[in-house]
Design an enzyme around this catalytic site. Structure first.
Site, PDB file in Angstrom:
ATOM      1  N   CYS A 127       0.287   3.819   2.750  1.00 50.94           N
ATOM      2  CA  CYS A 127       0.772   3.289   4.042  1.00 50.94           C
ATOM      3  C   CYS A 127       2.261   3.569   4.204  1.00 50.94           C
ATOM      4  O   CYS A 127       2.724   3.955   5.277  1.00 50.94           O
ATOM      5  CB  CYS A 127       0.551   1.782   4.131  1.00 50.94           C
ATOM      6  SG  CYS A 127      -1.169   1.283   4.092  1.00 50.94           S
ATOM      7  N   CYS A 172       0.839  -1.207   0.000  1.00 46.65           N
ATOM      8  CA  CYS A 172       0.000   0.000   0.000  1.00 46.65           C
ATOM      9  C   CYS A 172       0.873   1.256   0.000  1.00 46.65           C
ATOM     10  O   CYS A 172       1.596   1.521   0.961  1.00 46.65           O
ATOM     11  CB  CYS A 172      -0.913  -0.059   1.237  1.00 46.65           C
ATOM     12  SG  CYS A 172      -1.557   1.502   1.831  1.00 46.65           S
TER      13      CYS A 172
END
Ligand SMILES: [Zn+2]
Length: 144
Positions: free
Chosen positions: A72, A69
């Site tokens: 993230c 991600c």
């Protein structure tokens, strides 16, 4: 009311009793002698999640994330910075939802990153989406 706080060691998982006034004095674990606060998030998994979140007297802020991600990864250094500023009032922790799929499913994590704030073992607030360090701190203050 007790002035002692239960603090779970990020290394060995021992539950330490620390006087509230001493939390800021860089206390070490009575069992493994590592610092109880290391200025960085604790990695949680199926084995240590319950103990860190359930036995801690200070609130625990968990970042549910995954290695694939992008947002993230962008948030990771911001979260680290927030850990340095919010400890020892809070414990910051991370759950890799790819490695720990059962934890992600248990908390119904639908998008990442998701921040979830726990107090006394119960989730009290949740926020999806990447945030900067200052926003993380502000969000925590607003929800405690
Ligand atoms: Zn320890």
């Amino acid at each position: 009311m007790s002035d002692n706080q239960h603090i779970v060691c990020p290394g060995c998982g021992a539950v330490n009793r620390i006087a509230r006034a001493r939390l800021g004095d860089h206390p070490n674990c009575g069992k493994c002698h590592q610092p109880l606060f290391q200025g960085r998030p604790v990695e949680l998994n199926a084995v240590n999640f319950e103990r860190q979140v359930g036995r801690s007297d200070i609130p625990v802020l968990v970042d549910f994330w995954a290695p694939w991600c992008g947002p993230c990864k962008m948030m990771a250094p911001q979260f680290e910075q927030a850990a340095r500023r919010l400890e020892p009032r809070l414990r910051l922790a991370k759950v890799d939802t790819e490695a720990e799929q059962a934890l992600g499913a248990r908390f119904g994590i639908r998008s990442i990153p998701t921040l979830a704030l726990f107090r006394g073992g119960r989730e009290i607030a949740r926020q999806a989406g990447a945030m900067g360090a200052a926003d993380i701190e502000r969000w925590v203050q607003n929800n405690l």
